[in-house]
Structures are given as C-alpha cells and as structure tokens.
Design an enzyme around this catalytic site. Structure first.
Site, PDB file in Angstrom:
ATOM      1  N   LYS A  23       0.822  -1.222   0.000  1.00 32.00           N
ATOM      2  CA  LYS A  23       0.000   0.000   0.000  1.00 32.00           C
ATOM      3  C   LYS A  23       0.850   1.264   0.000  1.00 32.00           C
ATOM      4  CE  LYS A  23      -4.245  -1.941   1.755  1.00 32.00           C
ATOM      5  NZ  LYS A  23      -5.342  -1.873   2.704  1.00 32.00           N
ATOM      6  N   ILE A  27       1.410   4.263  -3.003  1.00 31.02           N
ATOM      7  CA  ILE A  27       1.289   5.721  -2.839  1.00 31.02           C
ATOM      8  C   ILE A  27       2.513   6.385  -3.469  1.00 31.02           C
ATOM      9  CG2 ILE A  27       1.205   7.614  -1.141  1.00 31.02           C
ATOM     10  CD1 ILE A  27      -0.293   5.621   0.731  1.00 31.02           C
ATOM     11  N   SER A  52      13.754 -11.453  19.752  1.00 31.54           N
ATOM     12  CA  SER A  52      13.510 -10.073  20.194  1.00 31.54           C
ATOM     13  C   SER A  52      12.161  -9.955  20.896  1.00 31.54           C
ATOM     14  CB  SER A  52      13.520  -9.109  19.007  1.00 31.54           C
ATOM     15  OG  SER A  52      14.738  -9.174  18.343  1.00 31.54           O
ATOM     16  N   ASP A  73       4.824  -3.693  18.281  1.00 35.07           N
ATOM     17  CA  ASP A  73       5.701  -3.657  17.108  1.00 35.07           C
ATOM     18  C   ASP A  73       6.136  -5.033  16.610  1.00 35.07           C
ATOM     19  OD1 ASP A  73       7.349  -4.222  19.243  1.00 35.07           O
ATOM     20  OD2 ASP A  73       9.018  -3.006  18.515  1.00 35.07           O
ATOM     21  N   GLU A 142       3.561  -1.097  14.168  1.00 34.85           N
ATOM     22  CA  GLU A 142       4.232   0.182  14.446  1.00 34.85           C
ATOM     23  C   GLU A 142       4.818   0.719  13.145  1.00 34.85           C
ATOM     24  OE1 GLU A 142       6.938   1.277  18.032  1.00 34.85           O
ATOM     25  OE2 GLU A 142       8.279   0.753  16.379  1.00 34.85           O
TER      26      GLU A 142
END
Ligand code: 0O2
Length: 268
Positions: A23, A27, A52, A73, A142
């Site tokens: 997406k 743009i 992580s 995130d 995020e």
C-alpha cells in the site's frame, strides 16, 4: 513455558507487513507517475524476530502468552523520507486512512521530543485488519517515519546497541548524540533545497500544461487559417519552445487565443 507454534502465530503479522508495504509503495508510485515529489522515498517492513519478542517480553515483565496483545511492534513498517517536511505529509496520509483501512491508536513524536540517545523518528501505532481463512483479525503495527539522515543514525546506533548489549559506553553515547545533532542539521539544511525542488517541479508542470494548450490552439486554428500562416505559427512555437521562456510562451498562447476568436467571428 507454553510451547508456541510461532510460525502459525506470526503468519497474520507477516500478512499485515506485506500488505502495508504494497500500500505505501503504491502511494509512492502514484506520486511518481503524476510527476510529483513523493513524500515516501523507501518502504521497509519486518516481523520482529522471535528472540527479540521474548527479550522485550522479559524486559517489560510480560508473560510470553500476553505479548501478542501487549507488544505493538511485532509488525513493523519503516517509511523513509527525503525531507523532514515529508514526514508530516506521510502522517497526514495515514491519518486520512483512519476509518477506511486502518485505525491510529497511538502517536509518538520523537522528532519534537528527541530521545536522550539522540533518536528521532515519528511513530504511529495502527490497528490494521487482515482477512484470514478464520476471518478478520486486527493486527497492531508500528510505523516508524524518518528521514534518510535519521535512518542512517538510527541504524548505526542500533548496531552499536546490539554490540554492547544495550549498554553503550558513555563516551560513545556522547559521540552518538553529537552525530544525531549533525544529522538533524543536515536535515534542516536539506529543507531549503526541498523548496527549490518543489518550485522547479511546479514550473515544469506549468510549462507542460501551457505547451498542451498551445498545441491544442494551433490544432484548432488549422480549421480557419491559411497553410502559410500555420507554418508561421508552428515555426514560432518551435523557436519559443527551444528558448524555454515561459513568459514568452504565455504571450504566444494569448495571441493564439485572440487569433482563434477573430477567425471564429469571421467564419461564423
Ligand atoms: P527493534 O530491534 O528496532 O525492534 P522501549 O520499551 O523504550 O524499549 P517501546 O516502548 O516499545 O520501547 O517504544 P519506543 O521507545 O517508541 O521504541 C520503539 C522502537 O523505536 C524500538 O524498537 C526501536 O526500533 C526504535 N527506537 C526507539 N528508541 C531508539 C533509540 O534510541 N535508538 C534506536 N536506534 N532505535 C530506537 P525496539 O524493540 O527497541 O528495537
């Protein structure tokens, strides 16, 4: 500890990342095709590594089974811009999508509120719906928006953070803070160049529109004017086009319009 099927659990996060990359790249492409400056220079995305995720859960004292609810995130998108001004534009584009294909649930402006480390970026946490075989699933992602210079700094600092296991020596920390300020000064200087770039793009656009109008007016005159006169117009147009003087092209177009009106009155 509960055994997770990480691959299956992370699949929707991967889907969200892939869709969002497509997406935002679309743009960027749209701006380029329209001949406009794209506020999006580069789009990156990743699903957080399992190690992580576990590391962050431990650091925050979150039971691993709760991380999917609590960590924002796991899906991460990074949008890199050329200029600081472009960051605002990207934030605006994302806010415009609210209620359509995403919701913004949190915004953090680490550009105005620079982190102690020197870190600058604009963060948006979004909720993004994906559609799986089991139905709709809302995924938190995020989005980090930063300039090329901010990204350069953050990438280096992130590697050092990793190397020193999160405890960068004080002396190095100070040098990194100085580098962060230097990177920001570069961004500030680049802003002045951005204005020049946009101005140049505007002039090119005006000239293109004007040339189209002139060609259209010359075309219309073929119905009324003699061949010799048309050759004269064409010759004049080629000369002015090569000279690339927008004011003279404007004046030429004005004369063509007057001429068209006069011929029309004569022939109607
Ligand atoms: P990774 O490996 O990039 O995914 P915190 O609890 O403070 O550690 P929190 O609350 O999740 O982090 O949010 P915050 O502070 O907004 O940071 C989110 C992400 O921003 C980080 O993810 C980094 O990607 C980036 N970031 C924040 N501060 C810094 C910084 O000082 N230097 C660099 N290089 N990046 C930063 P992770 O999970 O920490 O790391």
């Amino acid at each position: 500890m509960e055994i997770f099927n990480w691959k299956e659990i992370l699949l929707p996060y991967e889907q969200a990342v892939n869709e969002l990359i497509v997406k935002f790249n679309s743009i960027k492409q749209e701006y380029k095709i329209k001949g406009m400056h794209s506020p999006i220079e580069q789009v990156e995305g990743r699903v957080k590594a399992i190690s992580s995720i576990i590391g962050k859960a431990n650091k925050r004292n979150i039971p691993v089974e709760d991380v999917f609810e609590k960590l924002e995130d796991i899906s991460g998108i990074r949008i890199i811009c050329r200029f600081v001004e472009d960051i605002k534009k990207v934030v605006f584009i994302i806010r415009e999508r609210v209620g359509k294909d995403m919701e913004v649930i949190q915004e953090e402006d680490y550009i105005t509120n620079t982190k102690e480390s020197g870190y600058r970026s604009y963060h948006l946490t979004i909720k993004y719906p994906i559609f799986t075989v089991d139905g709709r699933k809302d995924i938190k992602a995020e989005i980090q928006i930063r300039t090329l210079a901010m990204n350069f700094w953050a990438t280096i600092e992130h590697s050092l953070r990793y190397k020193y296991n999160g405890n960068i020596p004080d002396e190095l920390k100070e040098r990194l803070q100085v580098c962060a300020e230097a990177a920001f000064m570069l961004d500030t200087e680049m802003t002045t160049i951005r204005d020049e770039l946009l101005e140049a793009q505007k002039i090119v656009q005006i000239k293109n529109n004007l040339v189209n109008e002139i060609i259209n007016n010359i075309h219309n005159l073929y119905f009324y004017a003699k061949v010799e006169k048309m050759n004269e117009f064409n010759q004049k147009f080629i000369e002015l086009y090569q000279e690339s003087n927008v004011d003279k092209l404007f004046e030429f177009n004005r004369q063509l319009e007057i001429m068209t009106r006069l011929y029309k009155v004569k022939y109607v």
